[in-house]
Write a protein that holds these residues in place. Structure first.
Motif, PDB file in Angstrom:
ATOM      1  N   LEU A  17     -96.160 -43.865   5.908  1.00  0.00           N
ATOM      2  CA  LEU A  17     -94.934 -44.849   5.525  1.00  0.00           C
ATOM      3  C   LEU A  17     -95.360 -46.279   5.495  1.00  0.00           C
ATOM      4  N   LEU A  45     -92.898 -50.792  11.949  1.00  0.00           N
ATOM      5  CA  LEU A  45     -92.340 -49.349  11.677  1.00  0.00           C
ATOM      6  C   LEU A  45     -92.272 -48.484  12.949  1.00  0.00           C
ATOM      7  N   VAL A  49     -88.443 -49.961  13.338  1.00  0.00           N
ATOM      8  CA  VAL A  49     -87.627 -49.300  12.498  1.00  0.00           C
ATOM      9  C   VAL A  49     -87.618 -47.819  13.106  1.00  0.00           C
ATOM     10  N   LEU A  50     -88.543 -47.229  13.399  1.00  0.00           N
ATOM     11  CA  LEU A  50     -88.395 -45.781  13.939  1.00  0.00           C
ATOM     12  C   LEU A  50     -87.421 -45.426  15.096  1.00  0.00           C
ATOM     13  N   SER A  53     -83.336 -47.106  13.790  1.00  0.00           N
ATOM     14  CA  SER A  53     -82.707 -46.769  12.396  1.00  0.00           C
ATOM     15  C   SER A  53     -82.732 -45.228  12.347  1.00  0.00           C
ATOM     16  N   ARG A  54     -82.063 -44.733  11.533  1.00  0.00           N
ATOM     17  CA  ARG A  54     -82.104 -43.227  10.798  1.00  0.00           C
ATOM     18  C   ARG A  54     -83.164 -43.444   9.808  1.00  0.00           C
ATOM     19  N   LEU A  55     -84.503 -43.126  10.075  1.00  0.00           N
ATOM     20  CA  LEU A  55     -85.515 -43.065   9.187  1.00  0.00           C
ATOM     21  C   LEU A  55     -85.852 -41.911   8.744  1.00  0.00           C
ATOM     22  N   PHE A  68     -89.215 -43.145   1.930  1.00  0.00           N
ATOM     23  CA  PHE A  68     -88.632 -43.048   2.961  1.00  0.00           C
ATOM     24  C   PHE A  68     -87.344 -44.090   2.891  1.00  0.00           C
ATOM     25  N   SER A  69     -86.444 -43.854   3.623  1.00  0.00           N
ATOM     26  CA  SER A  69     -85.306 -44.835   3.682  1.00  0.00           C
ATOM     27  C   SER A  69     -85.077 -44.841   5.365  1.00  0.00           C
ATOM     28  N   ALA A  70     -84.548 -46.199   5.474  1.00  0.00           N
ATOM     29  CA  ALA A  70     -84.097 -46.549   6.859  1.00  0.00           C
ATOM     30  C   ALA A  70     -82.453 -47.079   6.829  1.00  0.00           C
ATOM     31  N   ARG A  72     -79.350 -48.426   9.205  1.00  0.00           N
ATOM     32  CA  ARG A  72     -78.973 -49.008  10.522  1.00  0.00           C
ATOM     33  C   ARG A  72     -77.576 -49.436  10.466  1.00  0.00           C
ATOM     34  N   HIS A  78     -84.142 -50.182   4.143  1.00  0.00           N
ATOM     35  CA  HIS A  78     -85.239 -50.007   3.247  1.00  0.00           C
ATOM     36  C   HIS A  78     -85.173 -48.710   2.642  1.00  0.00           C
TER      37      HIS A  78
END
Length: 150
Positions: A17, A45, A49-50, A53-55, A68-70, A72, A78
């Motif tokens: 990622l 990340l 982020v991990l 967020s919902r990664l 990928f998307s993130a 929150r 992202h």
């Protein structure tokens, strides 16, 4: 063409990622300053982020992560797709998943000069709500705020 599959990211995905993030930004936004090393992006990340967020990772059965998307708290923070996988539905799949899992709607920020991304979000139902001068982001680059409501 194979089906794009989505799954929650794990710590094992972070190195790939990081590569997606850095390559996609360089290709789409060469005007941005390079503020962080790959090691710093990997740390961010992994530790920010991990867990926060919902990664989601997009991949095909025989390939590694293509994007990928993130998300929150109702914000799409992202959405990045490997340059070689752009235009194949990866971003659309990631965005559809983010929208499906955000019943109250989504908000996002995109750099004003990133016209391809702006057109993508508008095509997918997001509306422009504000143009900003760039003092709110670390790149100091004018950005645009978009929202989507179901």
């Amino acid at each position: 063409m194979q089906k794009i599959e989505l799954r929650l990211a794990t710590a094992d995905d972070v190195d790939t990622l990081t590569d997606v993030f850095l390559r996609a930004r360089r290709m789409a936004m060469p005007y941005l300053p390079s503020l962080y090393t790959a090691a710093e992006v990997t740390y961010w990340l992994t530790h920010i982020v991990l867990p926060g967020s919902r990664l989601i990772v997009a991949h095909m059965a025989d390939a590694g992560p293509m994007g990928f998307s993130a998300v929150r708290s109702g914000q799409l923070d992202h959405l990045y797709v490997q340059p070689c996988s752009q235009g194949c539905g990866v971003g659309t799949s990631l965005l559809a998943d983010a929208m499906k899992n955000s019943p109250e709607g989504l908000r996002l920020y995109v750099f004003q000069r990133n016209t391809r991304a702006r057109e993508f979000y508008q095509k997918n139902g997001f509306r422009l709500v504000e143009l900003r001068q760039g003092s709110e982001n670390e790149e100091n680059e004018p950005d645009a705020v978009y929202e989507w409501r179901p």
